[in-house]
Design a protein around this motif. Structure first.
Motif, PDB file in Angstrom:
ATOM      1  N   THR A  64      -3.641 -15.303  18.953  1.00 10.81           N
ATOM      2  CA  THR A  64      -2.547 -15.412  18.003  1.00 10.81           C
ATOM      3  C   THR A  64      -2.263 -16.867  17.895  1.00 10.81           C
ATOM      4  O   THR A  64      -2.161 -17.396  16.681  1.00 10.81           O
ATOM      5  N   ALA A  65      -2.443 -17.786  18.790  1.00 13.29           N
ATOM      6  CA  ALA A  65      -2.015 -19.323  18.596  1.00 13.29           C
ATOM      7  C   ALA A  65      -3.093 -19.777  17.770  1.00 13.29           C
ATOM      8  O   ALA A  65      -2.797 -20.815  16.942  1.00 13.29           O
ATOM      9  N   VAL A  66      -4.342 -19.445  17.998  1.00 14.47           N
ATOM     10  CA  VAL A  66      -5.531 -19.915  17.016  1.00 14.47           C
ATOM     11  C   VAL A  66      -5.666 -19.425  15.590  1.00 14.47           C
ATOM     12  O   VAL A  66      -5.609 -20.181  14.651  1.00 14.47           O
ATOM     13  N   ARG A  67      -4.981 -18.319  15.377  1.00 12.81           N
ATOM     14  CA  ARG A  67      -4.812 -17.825  14.156  1.00 12.81           C
ATOM     15  C   ARG A  67      -3.544 -18.481  13.484  1.00 12.81           C
ATOM     16  O   ARG A  67      -3.652 -18.917  12.260  1.00 12.81           O
ATOM     17  N   GLU A  68      -2.583 -18.942  14.047  1.00 11.24           N
ATOM     18  CA  GLU A  68      -1.503 -19.684  13.707  1.00 11.24           C
ATOM     19  C   GLU A  68      -2.326 -21.108  13.349  1.00 11.24           C
ATOM     20  O   GLU A  68      -1.612 -21.573  12.224  1.00 11.24           O
ATOM     21  N   ALA A  69      -2.904 -21.628  13.967  1.00 12.42           N
ATOM     22  CA  ALA A  69      -3.508 -23.138  13.591  1.00 12.42           C
ATOM     23  C   ALA A  69      -4.372 -22.948  12.630  1.00 12.42           C
ATOM     24  O   ALA A  69      -4.517 -23.739  11.535  1.00 12.42           O
ATOM     25  N   ILE A  70      -5.161 -21.884  12.432  1.00  8.93           N
ATOM     26  CA  ILE A  70      -5.927 -21.489  11.125  1.00  8.93           C
ATOM     27  C   ILE A  70      -4.964 -21.799  10.106  1.00  8.93           C
ATOM     28  O   ILE A  70      -5.479 -22.013   8.919  1.00  8.93           O
ATOM     29  N   ALA A  71      -4.158 -21.138   9.728  1.00  5.80           N
ATOM     30  CA  ALA A  71      -3.272 -20.659   8.875  1.00  5.80           C
ATOM     31  C   ALA A  71      -2.427 -22.069   8.584  1.00  5.80           C
ATOM     32  O   ALA A  71      -2.470 -22.526   7.424  1.00  5.80           O
ATOM     33  N   THR A  72      -2.158 -23.062   9.571  1.00  6.45           N
ATOM     34  CA  THR A  72      -1.397 -24.262   9.427  1.00  6.45           C
ATOM     35  C   THR A  72      -2.799 -25.186   8.505  1.00  6.45           C
ATOM     36  O   THR A  72      -2.354 -26.101   7.790  1.00  6.45           O
ATOM     37  N   ILE A  73      -3.859 -25.177   9.282  1.00 10.08           N
ATOM     38  CA  ILE A  73      -4.895 -25.812   8.460  1.00 10.08           C
ATOM     39  C   ILE A  73      -5.267 -25.693   7.227  1.00 10.08           C
ATOM     40  O   ILE A  73      -5.415 -26.695   6.175  1.00 10.08           O
ATOM     41  N   ARG A  74      -5.335 -24.538   6.832  1.00 10.62           N
ATOM     42  CA  ARG A  74      -5.790 -24.017   5.749  1.00 10.62           C
ATOM     43  C   ARG A  74      -4.545 -24.216   4.728  1.00 10.62           C
ATOM     44  O   ARG A  74      -4.699 -24.722   3.406  1.00 10.62           O
ATOM     45  N   ALA A  75      -3.235 -24.121   5.264  1.00 11.65           N
ATOM     46  CA  ALA A  75      -2.318 -24.528   4.288  1.00 11.65           C
ATOM     47  C   ALA A  75      -2.337 -26.087   3.839  1.00 11.65           C
ATOM     48  O   ALA A  75      -1.661 -26.307   2.706  1.00 11.65           O
ATOM     49  N   ALA A  76      -2.717 -26.819   4.679  1.00 10.91           N
ATOM     50  CA  ALA A  76      -2.954 -28.199   4.414  1.00 10.91           C
ATOM     51  C   ALA A  76      -4.105 -28.461   3.560  1.00 10.91           C
ATOM     52  O   ALA A  76      -4.325 -29.542   3.100  1.00 10.91           O
ATOM     53  N   GLY A  77      -4.748 -27.577   3.147  1.00 10.27           N
ATOM     54  CA  GLY A  77      -5.907 -27.678   2.249  1.00 10.27           C
ATOM     55  C   GLY A  77      -7.320 -27.901   2.888  1.00 10.27           C
ATOM     56  O   GLY A  77      -8.266 -28.545   2.132  1.00 10.27           O
ATOM     57  N   ALA A  78      -7.318 -27.728   4.344  1.00  6.64           N
ATOM     58  CA  ALA A  78      -8.662 -28.030   4.967  1.00  6.64           C
ATOM     59  C   ALA A  78      -9.251 -26.894   5.194  1.00  6.64           C
ATOM     60  O   ALA A  78      -8.777 -25.742   5.203  1.00  6.64           O
ATOM     61  N   GLU A  79     -10.492 -26.899   5.570  1.00  8.53           N
ATOM     62  CA  GLU A  79     -11.376 -25.716   5.898  1.00  8.53           C
ATOM     63  C   GLU A  79     -11.540 -25.906   7.582  1.00  8.53           C
ATOM     64  O   GLU A  79     -11.341 -26.988   8.183  1.00  8.53           O
ATOM     65  N   ILE A  80     -11.905 -24.597   8.270  1.00  2.00           N
ATOM     66  CA  ILE A  80     -12.123 -24.637   9.734  1.00  2.00           C
ATOM     67  C   ILE A  80     -13.696 -24.702   9.985  1.00  2.00           C
ATOM     68  O   ILE A  80     -14.088 -23.512   9.324  1.00  2.00           O
ATOM     69  N   ALA A  81     -13.988 -25.796  10.521  1.00  5.07           N
ATOM     70  CA  ALA A  81     -15.549 -25.728  10.706  1.00  5.07           C
ATOM     71  C   ALA A  81     -15.715 -24.892  11.876  1.00  5.07           C
ATOM     72  O   ALA A  81     -17.030 -24.436  12.112  1.00  5.07           O
TER      73      ALA A  81
END
Length: 216
Positions: A134-151
């Motif tokens: 759950t926490a990682v998926r929230e982080a993924i959403a935060t990063i994508r919302a800021a316009g970045a990709e998750i490597a």
């Protein structure tokens, strides 16, 4: 040719053992399963321990061969991790910016939930373990919302066991989100460490049985 990834895993598990972060016995998990081993990285709470821990993360990330330009640490355990991993990378001449988040948005000063450097274009999430994810998926959403990709997602230990949907949390992330997932050590490494370091046959059998019942 030696397997340096597995060497890093064994060094990491020795560190966890030194700090009693890796325990063997009977432990009831949040899922209700009774596990013959337990990992609590919060026990590694000294400067020397964190230096060794960060070195293991940094070495694992370097060998993963992924393309990234910044790091992100989810609150709360990811915050000291991302800072020390960035420091360990700098020791090897790789200066990487890092960012972390607050649990609640700050309404004064600079405001917002993100702290540290602006996110890069390709971000690695650094955390301890993934249970439900759950926490990682929230982080993924935060990063994508800021316009970045998750490597990628970099964690300490992959328990290699099935979740409620029959997949491990790491496999679910990789399949659902298309994100590489990297672990410093796995359950297979834990078993190898236990064998080499003289854990009793009955305890090793219990771990093997747990893997046979719940493993992926």
């Amino acid at each position: 040719m030696p397997d340096t990834a597995r060497d890093h895993a064994q060094d990491f598990l020795a560190l966890a053992d030194d700090y009693n972060a890796l325990k063997f016995g009977e432990f009831t998990l949040k899922s209700g399963r009774v596990s013959p081993y337990f990992f609590n990285m919060g026990e590694i709470a000294s400067g020397a321990g964190m230096k060794r821990l960060a070195a293991a993360y940094a070495a694992t990330l370097a060998e993963a061969g992924i393309d990234y330009d910044s790091l992100f640490g989810p609150a709360y355990k990811g915050i000291p991790l991302v800072a020390t991993v960035a420091t360990a990378l700098a020791d090897h001449g790789h200066d990487v910016a890092f960012t972390y988040n607050r649990k609640e948005a700050k309404t004064h000063g600079e405001g917002g939930t993100l702290v540290g450097a602006p996110l890069g274009t390709r971000v690695v999430i650094v955390d301890d373990v993934i249970t439900a994810g759950t926490a990682v998926r929230e982080a993924i959403a935060t990063i994508r919302a800021a316009g970045a990709e998750i490597a990628g997602v970099l964690i300490a230990l992959d328990r290699q066991e099935r979740g409620s949907d029959g997949r491990s949390p790491l496999a679910a992330l990789a399949e659902d989100e298309g994100i590489p997932t990297i672990a410093v050590a796995t359950l297979a490494d834990v078993i190898a460490y236990a064998r080499v370091n003289g854990l009793g046959a009955e305890q090793i059998e219990a771990i093997e049985g747990y893997r046979a019942r719940y493993g992926v």
